[in-house]
Design an enzyme around this catalytic site. Structure first.
Site, PDB file in Angstrom:
ATOM      1  N   GLU A 278     -20.702 -11.389   4.453  1.00  0.00           N
ATOM      2  CA  GLU A 278     -20.705 -12.826   4.204  1.00  0.00           C
ATOM      3  C   GLU A 278     -21.202 -13.210   2.812  1.00  0.00           C
ATOM      4  O   GLU A 278     -22.095 -14.055   2.662  1.00  0.00           O
ATOM      5  CB  GLU A 278     -21.522 -13.534   5.287  1.00  0.00           C
ATOM      6  CG  GLU A 278     -20.847 -13.462   6.640  1.00  0.00           C
ATOM      7  CD  GLU A 278     -21.538 -14.278   7.728  1.00  0.00           C
ATOM      8  OE1 GLU A 278     -22.717 -14.630   7.557  1.00  0.00           O
ATOM      9  OE2 GLU A 278     -20.896 -14.543   8.752  1.00  0.00           O
ATOM     10  N   GLU A 383     -17.048 -10.839  13.469  1.00  0.00           N
ATOM     11  CA  GLU A 383     -18.139 -11.577  14.106  1.00  0.00           C
ATOM     12  C   GLU A 383     -17.553 -12.780  14.827  1.00  0.00           C
ATOM     13  O   GLU A 383     -16.727 -13.507  14.281  1.00  0.00           O
ATOM     14  CB  GLU A 383     -19.188 -12.064  13.098  1.00  0.00           C
ATOM     15  CG  GLU A 383     -20.118 -10.999  12.584  1.00  0.00           C
ATOM     16  CD  GLU A 383     -21.288 -11.600  11.798  1.00  0.00           C
ATOM     17  OE1 GLU A 383     -21.638 -12.785  12.055  1.00  0.00           O
ATOM     18  OE2 GLU A 383     -21.829 -10.904  10.926  1.00  0.00           O
TER      19      GLU A 383
END
Length: 492
Positions: A278, A383
């Site tokens: 991320e 995710e």
């Protein structure tokens, strides 16, 4: 006495490794803890899945043993598990072009997140400790080290790997912080100090890699935290409104060297090495450009260290997968995967959606992800969760409330409802809510299996069962066989 040359060489290698270990331990003991300013910004808003258009990206979750490793990647670690585990299961190479990744993240193990293990942070007795960075800053080093060791020993054990295998899962994704990688000055020209972080998780990573191999589970190792923080979320190790990773200095280069070390020293037990979790490409063009160059440099470093056998994973950096069209495709790259994250709970607009709205919105990814994967690189929904609210305590950061019940901010927002019955123990979940969780689970499974697969976040959480694969199995909204469908063709 006659000594064979090969034995002498092995002895010298062993002594060299001992010397490196002593050097590393001494440096850690003598290092002073960094006392940088703590940023307490409770309103760190990631990008959201908003609007009525086809979405471009998801959002984030806010947020020993003895071991030996040689440069070839041969690794061993002792196990303290008392389970009656099966003998070694052969792990055949995974065919990422044909078979589906069905996996789970080991969140909160080697990188702490307050919402996953709130009791750990409560035991510090200090409300200003909001992440691993402030843990090292504000708590006595020895106390913090003892707490972490106890946590690493107990949060994930061999029994968890046995349970994951029994649940039909074939991959685990293990987040790791850069501060846990024991580089020396021989491995990098940049700083090797972990300060203010407390190192020591490396040997537990090795233990987990060996458990995975033993039980026939493939592994994605994910560099979850980089020096300077790559996104400002507590899941990077440091919650801050001013992350520095991409803004010059040595942070990016040090991250490349960290990945090179992981690939060289543990690559034999890793199926996929994710270069960084991320990275915040939404922070501006300078960040996006730095991330793009980093993917290339880190890919080259990992390939040079580990060869062509290990797969490499990048992320879309919150820019949408189509921002990476024709990136790291052959001949420039090979065996590369794209990590895409899918959440719909980090804004009021997302929380306004009904269950049917959440499902319809998720189904739109079936138009985006397969088209990208088909013309570019393998794509994985790395995710996602069952959660349809942000009610889990401290999900948005320690001392920060939820948007759902309007305790997140004192400057605005709106009330969506009470958090009662939406988080905590599943024994308080209604049958209707469990059915919502099952439907939301299945739609995201369908998205993942339209491409190369999926990795659920997360295996376990202390008091947020809606986020826990383990509790989902126990509570019945996650099937024991991940191919079992109660709502087949949910997007049709």
């Amino acid at each position: 006495m006659h000594i064979r040359l090969g034995c002498l060489h092995s002895t010298l290698v062993f002594l060299t490794q001992i010397a490196i270990l002593i050097q590393w331990t001494t440096r850690l003991a003598n290092a002073e803890q960094c006392r940088l300013q703590l940023h307490r910004n409770g309103d760190l808003d990631p990008p959201v899945n908003g609007g009525n258009n086809i979405p471009t990206n998801g959002t984030y979750t806010d947020g020993g043993p003895t071991a030996t490793t040689d440069p070839s990647g041969s690794t061993s670690a002792t196990s303290t598990s008392t389970s009656t585990s099966p003998s070694m299961t052969p792990v055949t190479p995974f065919n990422y072009s044909r078979d589906k990744i069905r996996g789970v993240n080991l969140g909160g193990w080697l990188v702490l997140e307050p919402w996953i293990t709130p009791s750990f942070f409560e035991r510090t007795g200090n409300k200003d400790i909001i992440d691993e960075y402030t843990l090292g800053q504000l708590l006595d080093h020895g106390t913090a080290q003892d707490m972490l060791k106890q946590h690493w020993e107990s949060w994930i054990t061999e029994d968890d790997f046995i349970a994951m295998k029994a649940a039909g899962l074939n991959h685990v994704r293990i987040p790791l912080g850069y501060w846990s990688v024991p580089m020396t000055s021989d491995d990098t020209a940049y700083s090797t100090s972990p300060d203010p972080y407390i190192p020591g998780a490396w040997t537990y990573l090795l233990r987990g890699l060996n458990w995975a191999k033993k039980h026939g589970i493939h592994v994605i190792v994910d560099l979850h935290g980089a020096p300077g923080s790559q996104n400002g979320y507590d899941n990077s190790g440091q919650r801050t409104g001013n992350p520095q990773w991409a803004l010059g200095g040595d942070n990016v280069a040090r991250t490349v060297d960290t990945l090179r070390f992981i690939a060289a020293n543990a690559g034999g037990l890793i199926d996929v090495l994710e270069l960084l979790n991320e990275a915040a490409g939404f922070r501006g063009d300078d960040w996006a450009a730095a991330i793009r160059k980093f993917w290339l440099d880190a890919y080259d470093a990992v390939r040079a260290a580990a060869g062509d056998g290990m797969k490499v994973m990048i992320g879309d950096a919150f820019l949408g997968v189509n921002s990476w069209t024709n990136f790291l495709v052959p001949p420039r790259g090979h065996d590369v995967l794209m990590d895409f994250h899918e959440y719909q709970i980090f804004s009021d607009g997302e929380l306004d959606r009904s269950t049917d709205d959440h499902i319809r919105f998720a189904c739109q990814y079936n138009d985006v992800l397969p088209a990208f994967a088909g013309g570019n690189i393998w794509t994985v929904v790395g995710e996602w969760s069952n959660a349809v609210t942000d009610c889990a305590r401290w999900l948005n950061g320690r001392n920060v409330g939820a948007r759902w019940d309007n305790t997140y901010s004192t400057t605005g927002g709106r009330y969506h409802g009470s958090c009662s019955g939406y988080t905590g123990s599943y024994t308080n979940f209604s049958d209707a809510y469990k059915e919502v969780l099952r439907r939301y689970f299945e739609v995201q499974i369908e998205i993942g299996e339209r491409v190369q697969g999926w990795v659920f976040w997360t295996w376990k959480a202390e008091e947020a069962d809606e986020w826990s694969y383990q509790k989902g199995l126990e509570g019945g909204w996650i099937p024991r066989d991940p191919t079992d469908r109660k709502y087949p063709n949910i997007c049709s």
